[in-house]
Design a protein around this motif. Sequence first.
Motif, mmCIF file in Angstrom:
data_model
loop_
_atom_site.group_PDB
_atom_site.id
_atom_site.type_symbol
_atom_site.label_atom_id
_atom_site.label_comp_id
_atom_site.label_asym_id
_atom_site.label_seq_id
_atom_site.Cartn_x
_atom_site.Cartn_y
_atom_site.Cartn_z
ATOM 1 N N GLU A 63 8.286 -13.311 17.037
ATOM 2 C CA GLU A 63 9.380 -14.376 16.787
ATOM 3 C C GLU A 63 8.914 -15.787 17.131
ATOM 4 O OE1 GLU A 63 12.528 -13.861 16.078
ATOM 5 O OE2 GLU A 63 12.538 -11.857 16.201
ATOM 6 N N THR A 64 7.584 -15.925 17.794
ATOM 7 C CA THR A 64 6.866 -17.508 17.922
ATOM 8 C C THR A 64 6.026 -17.724 17.216
ATOM 9 O OG1 THR A 64 5.713 -16.488 19.579
ATOM 10 C CG2 THR A 64 7.687 -16.937 20.383
ATOM 11 N N THR A 65 5.217 -16.956 16.473
ATOM 12 C CA THR A 65 4.084 -17.211 15.663
ATOM 13 C C THR A 65 4.490 -17.879 14.189
ATOM 14 O OG1 THR A 65 2.014 -16.375 14.580
ATOM 15 C CG2 THR A 65 3.629 -15.125 14.512
ATOM 16 N N LYS A 66 3.542 -18.689 13.630
ATOM 17 C CA LYS A 66 3.881 -19.316 12.398
ATOM 18 C C LYS A 66 3.172 -18.454 11.423
ATOM 19 C CE LYS A 66 -0.416 -22.100 12.637
ATOM 20 N NZ LYS A 66 -0.587 -22.346 14.028
ATOM 21 N N TYR A 67 2.327 -17.501 11.789
ATOM 22 C CA TYR A 67 1.840 -16.612 10.753
ATOM 23 C C TYR A 67 2.524 -15.350 10.436
ATOM 24 C CZ TYR A 67 -2.414 -18.881 12.584
ATOM 25 O OH TYR A 67 -3.457 -19.967 13.021
ATOM 26 N N ILE A 82 -3.380 -0.412 6.188
ATOM 27 C CA ILE A 82 -4.478 -1.286 6.684
ATOM 28 C C ILE A 82 -5.012 -2.310 5.013
ATOM 29 C CG2 ILE A 82 -6.515 -2.246 7.471
ATOM 30 C CD1 ILE A 82 -6.251 0.369 9.372
ATOM 31 N N LYS A 83 -5.208 -1.741 4.188
ATOM 32 C CA LYS A 83 -5.577 -2.337 2.861
ATOM 33 C C LYS A 83 -4.575 -3.389 2.365
ATOM 34 C CE LYS A 83 -9.458 0.747 1.493
ATOM 35 N NZ LYS A 83 -9.878 1.722 0.454
ATOM 36 N N ARG A 84 -3.354 -2.732 2.196
ATOM 37 C CA ARG A 84 -2.035 -3.225 1.778
ATOM 38 C C ARG A 84 -1.878 -4.756 2.719
ATOM 39 N NH1 ARG A 84 2.701 -3.791 3.659
ATOM 40 N NH2 ARG A 84 2.551 -2.011 5.439
ATOM 41 N N VAL A 85 -2.055 -4.668 3.963
ATOM 42 C CA VAL A 85 -1.637 -5.854 4.825
ATOM 43 C C VAL A 85 -2.757 -6.969 4.388
ATOM 44 C CG1 VAL A 85 -1.812 -6.772 7.226
ATOM 45 C CG2 VAL A 85 -0.575 -4.756 6.762
ATOM 46 N N VAL A 86 -4.006 -6.552 4.153
ATOM 47 C CA VAL A 86 -5.217 -7.292 3.885
ATOM 48 C C VAL A 86 -4.993 -8.001 2.711
ATOM 49 C CG1 VAL A 86 -7.703 -7.367 3.752
ATOM 50 C CG2 VAL A 86 -6.788 -6.201 5.606
ATOM 51 N N GLU A 87 -4.512 -7.306 1.848
ATOM 52 C CA GLU A 87 -4.434 -7.730 0.193
ATOM 53 C C GLU A 87 -3.510 -8.869 0.184
ATOM 54 O OE1 GLU A 87 -3.677 -4.429 -2.178
ATOM 55 O OE2 GLU A 87 -5.756 -3.427 -1.940
ATOM 56 N N GLU A 88 -2.270 -8.529 0.866
ATOM 57 C CA GLU A 88 -1.146 -9.461 0.972
ATOM 58 C C GLU A 88 -1.663 -10.750 1.699
ATOM 59 O OE1 GLU A 88 2.510 -8.111 2.343
ATOM 60 O OE2 GLU A 88 2.512 -6.327 0.944
ATOM 61 N N THR A 89 -2.365 -10.623 2.848
ATOM 62 C CA THR A 89 -2.745 -11.780 3.441
ATOM 63 C C THR A 89 -3.851 -12.564 2.842
ATOM 64 O OG1 THR A 89 -2.753 -10.409 5.547
ATOM 65 C CG2 THR A 89 -4.231 -12.247 5.600
ATOM 66 N N ASN A 91 -3.811 -12.775 -0.449
ATOM 67 C CA ASN A 91 -3.096 -13.370 -1.730
ATOM 68 C C ASN A 91 -2.530 -15.045 -1.358
ATOM 69 O OD1 ASN A 91 -1.139 -14.115 -3.649
ATOM 70 N ND2 ASN A 91 -1.137 -11.825 -4.368
ATOM 71 N N TYR A 92 -2.829 -15.827 -1.847
ATOM 72 C CA TYR A 92 -2.458 -17.213 -1.608
ATOM 73 C C TYR A 92 -1.158 -17.384 -1.874
ATOM 74 C CZ TYR A 92 -2.295 -22.276 -1.502
ATOM 75 O OH TYR A 92 -1.925 -23.463 -0.961
ATOM 76 N N MET A 93 -0.492 -16.734 -2.796
ATOM 77 C CA MET A 93 0.930 -17.090 -3.433
ATOM 78 C C MET A 93 1.965 -16.160 -2.227
ATOM 79 S SD MET A 93 0.880 -18.626 -6.067
ATOM 80 C CE MET A 93 2.766 -18.251 -6.747
ATOM 81 N N LEU A 94 1.320 -15.257 -1.633
ATOM 82 C CA LEU A 94 2.223 -14.505 -0.734
ATOM 83 C C LEU A 94 2.098 -15.082 0.665
ATOM 84 C CD1 LEU A 94 1.676 -10.704 -1.808
ATOM 85 C CD2 LEU A 94 3.803 -12.193 -2.122
ATOM 86 N N ASN A 95 0.839 -15.579 1.055
ATOM 87 C CA ASN A 95 0.632 -15.930 2.305
ATOM 88 C C ASN A 95 -0.428 -17.170 2.228
ATOM 89 O OD1 ASN A 95 -0.135 -16.451 4.983
ATOM 90 N ND2 ASN A 95 -0.694 -14.319 5.462
ATOM 91 N N ILE A 101 -1.056 -11.542 11.649
ATOM 92 C CA ILE A 101 -1.011 -10.854 12.741
ATOM 93 C C ILE A 101 -0.631 -9.457 12.413
ATOM 94 C CG2 ILE A 101 0.040 -10.628 15.045
ATOM 95 C CD1 ILE A 101 0.213 -13.702 15.274
ATOM 96 N N LEU A 102 -1.416 -8.559 12.671
ATOM 97 C CA LEU A 102 -1.165 -7.018 12.596
ATOM 98 C C LEU A 102 -0.965 -6.491 13.977
ATOM 99 C CD1 LEU A 102 -0.932 -4.745 10.722
ATOM 100 C CD2 LEU A 102 -3.370 -4.562 10.826
ATOM 101 N N PHE A 103 0.101 -6.041 14.023
ATOM 102 C CA PHE A 103 0.509 -5.262 15.425
ATOM 103 C C PHE A 103 0.405 -3.757 15.214
ATOM 104 C CE2 PHE A 103 3.820 -2.860 17.968
ATOM 105 C CZ PHE A 103 2.935 -3.209 19.318
ATOM 106 N N ILE A 104 -0.615 -3.041 15.590
ATOM 107 C CA ILE A 104 -0.756 -1.604 15.609
ATOM 108 C C ILE A 104 -0.360 -1.009 16.841
ATOM 109 C CG2 ILE A 104 -2.281 0.289 15.015
ATOM 110 C CD1 ILE A 104 -4.130 -1.743 13.614
ATOM 111 N N ASP A 105 1.128 -0.206 16.857
ATOM 112 C CA ASP A 105 1.325 0.513 18.095
ATOM 113 C C ASP A 105 0.596 1.883 17.957
ATOM 114 O OD1 ASP A 105 2.685 1.056 20.246
ATOM 115 O OD2 ASP A 105 4.650 1.413 19.328
ATOM 116 N N GLU A 106 0.182 2.221 19.490
ATOM 117 C CA GLU A 106 -0.569 3.428 19.559
ATOM 118 C C GLU A 106 -2.006 3.452 18.826
ATOM 119 O OE1 GLU A 106 0.768 5.837 21.632
ATOM 120 O OE2 GLU A 106 2.798 5.318 21.556
ATOM 121 N N ILE A 107 -2.654 2.562 19.147
ATOM 122 C CA ILE A 107 -3.870 2.285 18.145
ATOM 123 C C ILE A 107 -4.878 3.512 18.511
ATOM 124 C CG2 ILE A 107 -4.753 0.460 19.947
ATOM 125 C CD1 ILE A 107 -6.100 -0.650 17.446
#
Length: 413
Positions: A63-67, A82-89, A91-95, A101-107
């Motif tokens: 709720e507080t981050t700009k990322y 993980i690959k999907r998150v990296v690809e979107e990150t 991608n200049y148009m999407l990000n 920031i990637l939160f992984i529960d039960e890492i």
Amino acid sequence: MEQAQPLAFRMRPKTLEEYVGQEHVLGEGKILYRTIKADRLSSLILFGPPGCGKTSLAKVISETTKYKFYKINAVTSGVADIKRVVEETQNYMLNPMRKSILFIDEIHRFNKLQQDALLPFVENGTIILIGATTENPYFEVNKALISRSMVIKLEPLSEDDIYKVLKKALERKDGLGEYNIKIEDTTLRKIANISNGDVRTALNGLEVAVLTTNMEADGYIHITDEVIKNSIQNRKAIFDKNGDTHYDNISAFIKSMRGSDADAVLFYLARALNGGEDPVFLARRIVICASEDVGLADPQALVIATSAMQAVHMVGMPEARIILAEAAVYIANCKKSNATYLGINRALDDVINKETGEIPMHVRNAPVEKMRELGYSEGYLYPHDFPGHWVEQQYLPDKMLGTKYYIKDENIK
């Protein structure tokens, strides 16, 4: 739809000011507080028992981050996610910021391959990782990820912290504020106490109590101690027989026997049994303690411990708790000596690391007469042929003469 969500979900904080507990890392001016406020977060591994606020803290960060913030669960996700998150990150148009920031529960549920897939993107800063785990990350998380992350240990919430959250839940409209509820502070405290540091258990118990209790003639839902007893039942035990608390508890159990504190021994034994620990495993620990820590200060300790282990095998639970308690308390009350433990360790160290020489010929085995002609067993003195059944002769190799391994202490007769 939001009101259909569990109360524990609805009560998750959105800002640091709403977050309750963990003052040791989130108090004003503390490092984690400052980095979240400044949105200068580095990768984090959050670990602590269930219900201590790991996911809630991730919610605050989201709720507080700009990322751009992504959340996945290691139980249901894999390398493709993980690959999907990296690809979107990337991608200049999407990000446009090209950082997420990637939160992984039960890492800890991620295997080595999945954790390795994260590493290059954490290392180059594309991904700011926030991992949450109930397990000790030093045992369960890739060392390379650990070295690139700040490891934060979250503690079980205090009774006062949980009480504050329960009060908020009763007041807020997105909580239980729209219900006419009457509940004494002492009953709220009882919920906080029973939950044993797990705020999710406390909120779930309160919600069950409210939703399953009928409104009375005065127009209020009355939540009493009896209602709470039937809604939460047993005090929640912080113990996972496969996790970090397993090792902490057995360590405390052994150290209490070694330290001759019978009350602490019974406490940690009860905690282990209540958490579902294998009674045979506990019996083996008692046997080891009898040998390692009591030793020859009371040789009977090992006899009692091994008898207890056999009895536990034969009897099983719940009666095995009595056998374990008897043996453990006996060990705790014994005089202690680790002379034999230290002695064998010294001897092993020499055997492994030193040139120790040859076994003297007179103490070697000579099963064939011809071997005697070669000097095997020649000159051996049979101790029982001498007064007192003892005779002075050399047993150690020449190179080890004079070495002392077994050194009696004041507790050995």
